[in-house]
Design an enzyme around this catalytic site. Structure first.
Site, PDB file in Angstrom:
ATOM      1  N   TYR A   1       0.822  -1.215   0.000  1.00 58.71           N
ATOM      2  CA  TYR A   1       0.000   0.000   0.000  1.00 58.71           C
ATOM      3  C   TYR A   1       0.856   1.265   0.000  1.00 58.71           C
ATOM      4  O   TYR A   1       0.491   2.265  -0.602  1.00 58.71           O
ATOM      5  CB  TYR A   1      -1.009  -0.004   1.162  1.00 58.71           C
ATOM      6  CG  TYR A   1      -2.239  -0.821   0.818  1.00 58.71           C
ATOM      7  CD1 TYR A   1      -3.273  -0.266   0.054  1.00 58.71           C
ATOM      8  CD2 TYR A   1      -2.348  -2.154   1.196  1.00 58.71           C
ATOM      9  CE1 TYR A   1      -4.384  -1.022  -0.299  1.00 58.71           C
ATOM     10  CE2 TYR A   1      -3.452  -2.914   0.851  1.00 58.71           C
ATOM     11  CZ  TYR A   1      -4.467  -2.338   0.105  1.00 58.71           C
ATOM     12  OH  TYR A   1      -5.564  -3.085  -0.260  1.00 58.71           O
TER      13      TYR A   1
ATOM     14  N   ARG B   1       1.826   1.800  -3.525  1.00 57.84           N
ATOM     15  CA  ARG B   1       0.690   2.336  -4.300  1.00 57.84           C
ATOM     16  C   ARG B   1       0.419   3.791  -3.925  1.00 57.84           C
ATOM     17  O   ARG B   1       0.115   4.621  -4.783  1.00 57.84           O
ATOM     18  CB  ARG B   1      -0.559   1.491  -4.049  1.00 57.84           C
ATOM     19  CG  ARG B   1      -0.521   0.178  -4.830  1.00 57.84           C
ATOM     20  CD  ARG B   1      -1.787  -0.614  -4.635  1.00 57.84           C
ATOM     21  NE  ARG B   1      -2.995   0.104  -5.034  1.00 57.84           N
ATOM     22  CZ  ARG B   1      -4.226  -0.194  -4.610  1.00 57.84           C
ATOM     23  NH1 ARG B   1      -4.403  -1.189  -3.775  1.00 57.84           N
ATOM     24  NH2 ARG B   1      -5.263   0.493  -5.023  1.00 57.84           N
TER      25      ARG B   1
ATOM     26  N   GLN C   1     -15.022   3.505  -7.155  1.00 55.75           N
ATOM     27  CA  GLN C   1     -14.396   2.360  -6.488  1.00 55.75           C
ATOM     28  C   GLN C   1     -12.923   2.651  -6.253  1.00 55.75           C
ATOM     29  O   GLN C   1     -12.218   1.847  -5.654  1.00 55.75           O
ATOM     30  CB  GLN C   1     -14.517   1.110  -7.374  1.00 55.75           C
ATOM     31  CG  GLN C   1     -15.933   0.718  -7.678  1.00 55.75           C
ATOM     32  CD  GLN C   1     -15.974  -0.299  -8.803  1.00 55.75           C
ATOM     33  OE1 GLN C   1     -15.936  -1.507  -8.589  1.00 55.75           O
ATOM     34  NE2 GLN C   1     -16.031   0.189 -10.026  1.00 55.75           N
TER      35      GLN C   1
ATOM     36  N   HIS D   1     -14.772   2.293  -1.806  1.00 52.57           N
ATOM     37  CA  HIS D   1     -13.699   1.405  -1.338  1.00 52.57           C
ATOM     38  C   HIS D   1     -12.674   2.126  -0.462  1.00 52.57           C
ATOM     39  O   HIS D   1     -11.563   1.646  -0.291  1.00 52.57           O
ATOM     40  CB  HIS D   1     -13.000   0.739  -2.529  1.00 52.57           C
ATOM     41  CG  HIS D   1     -13.865  -0.271  -3.233  1.00 52.57           C
ATOM     42  ND1 HIS D   1     -13.527  -0.865  -4.426  1.00 52.57           N
ATOM     43  CD2 HIS D   1     -15.067  -0.801  -2.900  1.00 52.57           C
ATOM     44  CE1 HIS D   1     -14.478  -1.711  -4.804  1.00 52.57           C
ATOM     45  NE2 HIS D   1     -15.426  -1.672  -3.901  1.00 52.57           N
TER      46      HIS D   1
ATOM     47  N   CYS E   1      -7.637   2.388  12.538  1.00 49.62           N
ATOM     48  CA  CYS E   1      -7.231   1.397  13.530  1.00 49.62           C
ATOM     49  C   CYS E   1      -7.645  -0.003  13.075  1.00 49.62           C
ATOM     50  O   CYS E   1      -8.790  -0.234  12.710  1.00 49.62           O
ATOM     51  CB  CYS E   1      -7.865   1.732  14.875  1.00 49.62           C
ATOM     52  SG  CYS E   1      -7.529   0.459  16.115  1.00 49.62           S
TER      53      CYS E   1
ATOM     54  N   CYS F   1     -11.244   0.601  16.677  1.00 44.37           N
ATOM     55  CA  CYS F   1     -11.652   1.446  17.802  1.00 44.37           C
ATOM     56  C   CYS F   1     -12.181   2.793  17.323  1.00 44.37           C
ATOM     57  O   CYS F   1     -12.658   3.594  18.113  1.00 44.37           O
ATOM     58  CB  CYS F   1     -10.510   1.642  18.795  1.00 44.37           C
ATOM     59  SG  CYS F   1      -9.343   2.922  18.314  1.00 44.37           S
TER      60      CYS F   1
ATOM     61  N   CYS G   1      -5.572   3.016  21.085  1.00 48.64           N
ATOM     62  CA  CYS G   1      -5.586   1.674  21.689  1.00 48.64           C
ATOM     63  C   CYS G   1      -4.306   0.880  21.454  1.00 48.64           C
ATOM     64  O   CYS G   1      -4.160  -0.223  21.972  1.00 48.64           O
ATOM     65  CB  CYS G   1      -6.802   0.894  21.198  1.00 48.64           C
ATOM     66  SG  CYS G   1      -6.619   0.283  19.517  1.00 48.64           S
TER      67      CYS G   1
ATOM     68  N   THR H   1     -14.509   0.696 -15.496  1.00 43.07           N
ATOM     69  CA  THR H   1     -14.587  -0.392 -14.519  1.00 43.07           C
ATOM     70  C   THR H   1     -14.934  -1.699 -15.224  1.00 43.07           C
ATOM     71  O   THR H   1     -15.729  -1.710 -16.159  1.00 43.07           O
ATOM     72  CB  THR H   1     -15.600  -0.084 -13.389  1.00 43.07           C
ATOM     73  OG1 THR H   1     -15.696  -1.231 -12.532  1.00 43.07           O
ATOM     74  CG2 THR H   1     -16.978   0.294 -13.906  1.00 43.07           C
TER      75      THR H   1
ATOM     76  N   ASN I   1     -15.346   2.601 -21.797  1.00 40.45           N
ATOM     77  CA  ASN I   1     -14.299   1.656 -21.414  1.00 40.45           C
ATOM     78  C   ASN I   1     -13.440   1.358 -22.635  1.00 40.45           C
ATOM     79  O   ASN I   1     -13.935   1.374 -23.756  1.00 40.45           O
ATOM     80  CB  ASN I   1     -14.934   0.357 -20.883  1.00 40.45           C
ATOM     81  CG  ASN I   1     -13.950  -0.481 -20.079  1.00 40.45           C
ATOM     82  OD1 ASN I   1     -12.903  -0.889 -20.560  1.00 40.45           O
ATOM     83  ND2 ASN I   1     -14.298  -0.726 -18.825  1.00 40.45           N
TER      84      ASN I   1
END
Ligand code: OAD
Ligand code: ZN
Length: 243
Positions: free
Chosen positions: A67, A70, A101, A119, A127, A131, A149, A187, A212
């Site tokens: 991530y 990205r 999305q 998304h 978290c 929490c 936490c 998409t 598309n």
């Protein structure tokens, strides 16, 4: 590309429009899509190794690093002419809802206001223990801890097997039900529940148009299929309908 006159005339009169976007709209910004057979994320990795709660529980660093990669790509690139054409559309149509999305945040960055991120957003973390803490993602190679936490913080995105944010989903559904025209853009239409929105719109009598590069499973069910790059077709559409 020749845009059908019937579509242009219909959009000229439409006051309620809903749009659904996917990874294809950000492809011209240089971001990878998921299912491109050569170059998409899922050509290289298995979703279950990177985009599930179990994957994070098993190997949080692997997921975090993917991530981070990205997110850095998103930060280095920027919205393209397709995103900006949708900002223009929002100015021209009284009731306009942009359902996405994508987690890159480019629609808002381009200037779109009524955006529903189904998304989540890769620029934020939350978290892992749920929490309630959500904050901006700071530059950090190590996985940060929740200030409340102490659990790990994770990307604020929806993973496979998780439910979508209820509020955004309900608003998306409502806007779809009320729409006179529904545009499905960039998409593959393979991931639910986003994929079913176009069918819902159709059943309620909206005209459905798809933009598309290639045909998708939705193509046989739409009123208009425009094949090409969204960064080219969308500005042309705005110009021909409202220019
Ligand atoms: P996909 O990668 O499944 O599909 C991208 C679509 O964009 C394909 O149909 C391409 O043909 C099309 N495309 C590529 N370049 C384009 C361009 N320049 N102009 C127009 N279309 C273009 O991505 P999504 O449909 O967004 O979910 O995938 C949906 C979800 O599946 C993602 O949000 C992600 C993924 O797994 C999660 O991570 C939960
Ligand atoms: Zn916490």
């Amino acid at each position: 590309m020749k845009i059908p006159t019937e579509l242009i005339n219909y959009l000229k009169k439409a006051s309620r429009v809903a749009v659904l976007t996917g990874a294809g709209i950000s492809a011209e910004s240089g971001l990878k899509t998921f299912r491109d057979s050569q170059d998409g994320h899922w050509a290289k990795y298995r979703p279950e190794d990177l985009a599930t709660p179990e994957a994070f529980a098993r190997d949080p660093k692997l997921v975090w690093d993917w991530y981070t990669m990205r997110r850095n790509k998103v930060a280095e690139a920027s919205p393209n002419s397709g995103h900006f054409a949708l900002v223009e559309l929002e100015r021209l149509i009284p009731h306009f809802t942009l359902i996405t999305q994508n987690v890159d945040g480019y629609h808002r960055q381009a200037g779109s206001k009524n955006v529903l991120e189904l998304h989540g957003n890769i620029q934020k973390v939350k978290c892992y223990d749920g929490c309630g803490v959500v904050e901006d993602w700071d530059e950090d190679d190590n996985i940060p801890r929740c200030p409340k936490c102490g659990a790990y913080l994770r990307p604020d995105v929806v993973w496979f097997g998780e439910s979508l944010p209820l509020d955004a989903l309900e608003k998306a559904h409502q806007a779809t039900l009320e729409s006179q025209a529904f545009l499905s853009i960039g998409t593959s239409g393979l991931v639910q529940p986003a994929a079913s929105l176009a069918h819902t719109a159709r059943q309620k009598g909206a005209i459905v148009a798809e933009i598309n590069l290639d045909p998708t499973p939705l193509t046989p069910h739409v009123d208009f299929a425009l094949h090409g790059k969204s960064g080219e077709i969308l500005p042309q559409l705005v110009e021909e309908v409202w220019g």
